[in-house]
Design a protein around this motif. Sequence first.
Motif, mmCIF file in Angstrom:
data_model
loop_
_atom_site.group_PDB
_atom_site.id
_atom_site.type_symbol
_atom_site.label_atom_id
_atom_site.label_comp_id
_atom_site.label_asym_id
_atom_site.label_seq_id
_atom_site.Cartn_x
_atom_site.Cartn_y
_atom_site.Cartn_z
ATOM 1 N N LYS A 1 41.252 45.438 46.178
ATOM 2 C CA LYS A 1 41.015 44.002 46.350
ATOM 3 C C LYS A 1 39.535 43.776 46.619
ATOM 4 O O LYS A 1 38.844 44.635 47.193
ATOM 5 C CB LYS A 1 41.839 43.447 47.502
ATOM 6 C CG LYS A 1 41.454 43.978 48.863
ATOM 7 C CD LYS A 1 42.271 43.340 49.981
ATOM 8 C CE LYS A 1 41.977 41.875 50.097
ATOM 9 N NZ LYS A 1 42.647 41.247 51.249
ATOM 10 N N LEU A 2 39.038 42.605 46.190
ATOM 11 C CA LEU A 2 37.637 42.242 46.377
ATOM 12 C C LEU A 2 37.478 41.543 47.723
ATOM 13 O O LEU A 2 38.118 40.514 47.978
ATOM 14 C CB LEU A 2 37.163 41.331 45.240
ATOM 15 C CG LEU A 2 35.702 40.903 45.281
ATOM 16 C CD1 LEU A 2 34.783 42.115 45.159
ATOM 17 C CD2 LEU A 2 35.416 39.910 44.159
ATOM 18 N N GLU B 1 38.579 40.535 40.646
ATOM 19 C CA GLU B 1 39.723 40.834 41.502
ATOM 20 C C GLU B 1 40.998 41.062 40.688
ATOM 21 O O GLU B 1 41.839 41.902 41.037
ATOM 22 C CB GLU B 1 39.929 39.709 42.510
ATOM 23 C CG GLU B 1 40.967 40.032 43.578
ATOM 24 C CD GLU B 1 40.929 39.036 44.715
ATOM 25 O OE1 GLU B 1 41.550 39.331 45.754
ATOM 26 O OE2 GLU B 1 40.291 37.977 44.563
ATOM 27 N N SER B 2 41.177 40.294 39.616
ATOM 28 C CA SER B 2 42.378 40.476 38.796
ATOM 29 C C SER B 2 42.432 41.867 38.192
ATOM 30 O O SER B 2 43.515 42.446 38.010
ATOM 31 C CB SER B 2 42.423 39.414 37.698
ATOM 32 O OG SER B 2 41.315 39.564 36.832
ATOM 33 N N SER C 1 34.554 36.526 41.260
ATOM 34 C CA SER C 1 35.672 36.940 42.123
ATOM 35 C C SER C 1 36.995 36.914 41.354
ATOM 36 O O SER C 1 37.805 37.848 41.446
ATOM 37 C CB SER C 1 35.755 36.016 43.339
ATOM 38 O OG SER C 1 34.572 36.108 44.105
ATOM 39 N N THR C 2 37.205 35.825 40.575
ATOM 40 C CA THR C 2 38.470 35.701 39.837
ATOM 41 C C THR C 2 38.621 36.805 38.802
ATOM 42 O O THR C 2 39.689 37.435 38.673
ATOM 43 C CB THR C 2 38.534 34.334 39.159
ATOM 44 O OG1 THR C 2 38.411 33.315 40.147
ATOM 45 C CG2 THR C 2 39.856 34.165 38.430
ATOM 46 N N LEU D 1 40.778 44.586 39.546
ATOM 47 C CA LEU D 1 40.874 45.573 40.629
ATOM 48 C C LEU D 1 42.310 45.723 41.121
ATOM 49 O O LEU D 1 42.724 46.801 41.557
ATOM 50 C CB LEU D 1 39.962 45.170 41.796
ATOM 51 C CG LEU D 1 38.452 45.283 41.557
ATOM 52 C CD1 LEU D 1 37.694 44.791 42.778
ATOM 53 C CD2 LEU D 1 38.060 46.715 41.238
ATOM 54 N N LYS D 2 43.108 44.639 41.079
ATOM 55 C CA LYS D 2 44.497 44.711 41.551
ATOM 56 C C LYS D 2 45.334 45.676 40.714
ATOM 57 O O LYS D 2 46.321 46.238 41.197
ATOM 58 C CB LYS D 2 45.138 43.326 41.507
ATOM 59 C CG LYS D 2 44.695 42.411 42.630
ATOM 60 C CD LYS D 2 45.417 41.082 42.571
ATOM 61 C CE LYS D 2 45.019 40.193 43.734
ATOM 62 N NZ LYS D 2 45.720 38.882 43.695
ATOM 63 N N ILE E 1 34.670 46.238 48.504
ATOM 64 C CA ILE E 1 36.065 46.300 48.071
ATOM 65 C C ILE E 1 36.869 47.136 49.082
ATOM 66 O O ILE E 1 36.302 47.770 49.980
ATOM 67 C CB ILE E 1 36.201 46.901 46.660
ATOM 68 C CG1 ILE E 1 35.694 48.345 46.667
ATOM 69 C CG2 ILE E 1 35.451 46.057 45.642
ATOM 70 C CD1 ILE E 1 35.960 49.089 45.384
ATOM 71 N N SER F 1 44.187 47.285 48.737
ATOM 72 C CA SER F 1 44.971 46.092 49.092
ATOM 73 C C SER F 1 46.247 46.489 49.845
ATOM 74 O O SER F 1 46.812 47.567 49.643
ATOM 75 C CB SER F 1 45.332 45.308 47.832
ATOM 76 O OG SER F 1 46.115 44.186 48.159
#
Length: 478
Positions: free
Chosen positions: A182-183, A173-174, A169-170, A176-177, A109, A112
Amino acid sequence: MLIYNTILQFESFLGPTTTIVVAVLILIVLFTAFIRRYKRCPSDRILVVYGKVGGGQSAKCIHGGAAFIFPVIQDYQYLDLTPISIEVNLVNALSKQNIRVNVPSRFTIGISTEPGVMQNAAERLLGLGLSDIQELAKEIIFGQLRLVVASMDIEEINSDRDKFLSNISTSVESELKKVGLKLINVNITDIVDESGYIEALGKEAAAHAINAARKSVAEKNRDGSIGEANAVQDQRTQVAAANAKAVDGENTAKIEVANSNALRRQREAEAERNAIASEKVQAAKALEEAYAAEQEAELARAERERASQTADIIIPAQIDKNKVEIDAEAEAEKIRRRAKGEADAILFKAQAEAKGLYEVLTKQAAGLDQIVKAAGNDSQNAALLLIADKLPELVKLQSEAIKNIKIDKITVWEGGNSKDGKTSTSNFISGMYKSVPPLQEIFNMAGMQLPDYLKGKELPSSEQTDEEIEHNSKSDEK
């Protein structure tokens, strides 16, 4: 303004040279401070400016640029964009079929650089260490990985790794944002379960693969024999066709060679004819150009002769004309300058006279103002002061009126007092006084009184009584 006042104070104490040195040092210090407050953001970091940044934001994030940090009201920190590798070993995660599996994985990670997500990182990660960020991301990944495993069958997880990674990932990542991360990468190693279901699926798949391989080998051997016979047949057919094509090609080549030779000879003859014709045309053009050049040379020669004659006659006349014009202009300029000088002298004299008159009138007005103030701001008293100042001149004029009278000898026969009580001598003096210009009237108009001896009055004698003196005074007043 503060800097300017400081410089003026230094100048008053230290002198001009030292002041310049101090001013230069102050400017250097200010310039250095300005440079130190101008921060450039490296490509592997995010510059976070916080404090009073405007726009209703808590911070301003800059990536790949620079910004000036205002002292006192602003400060700054950096967010590191270096990727962070986190090992996540998910144990006993319950799948959709209620089979517990172990999913060892490694997530990479980083913070972002997207505008909105970067703002989240500035608000939630600024000031945290690397270990704190890893722990926060690890908790988010553990939760989302369990949700993904619970939503899929064991067969999907084991066979369709792309779908499994896409879901991870989907989902991850949502989340983590939301904290500004970001992944970057997901790496899933071997997935195992306690019941051996995945291992049995592997053995079944292996058996299917072995049988399919054996069948494929037999089919390939059969296809090889058939292919070999077909290859021999195709070889003989293609060799015969190739020989026929070779003979046909040779004949076609010979015909093309003959056609090419004929075409070559035709084009050579045509080129020879074109060359001869071109040579003759060029020779004719050369003669034409030579004749034209000779004609232009003759015309140029005639033009030169005409120009020479014109120069011998017209140019001297033009020079004389220009000389006369220049002399006339010089004379006119001389007259104009002389007239301008006289006009300037007259103007200067008039201005000087006007200025002098203005100064005289200004001084007179100031003097009159002082006289009025000295008279207690009473205009009548001020006028009396002015007349008193001019009294010597008035007396002088009175004396000038009788100074030229020639009196060598005066004989007075005194016969005693007259009927009005005056002697002959006093009557003579009074008559002489009346011949003098009316000084008494002038003083009366000015509101002033002359002494009694200038009015012609008798002075009181010691023999007169007080009643007579008072009676005479009242008679005079009437």
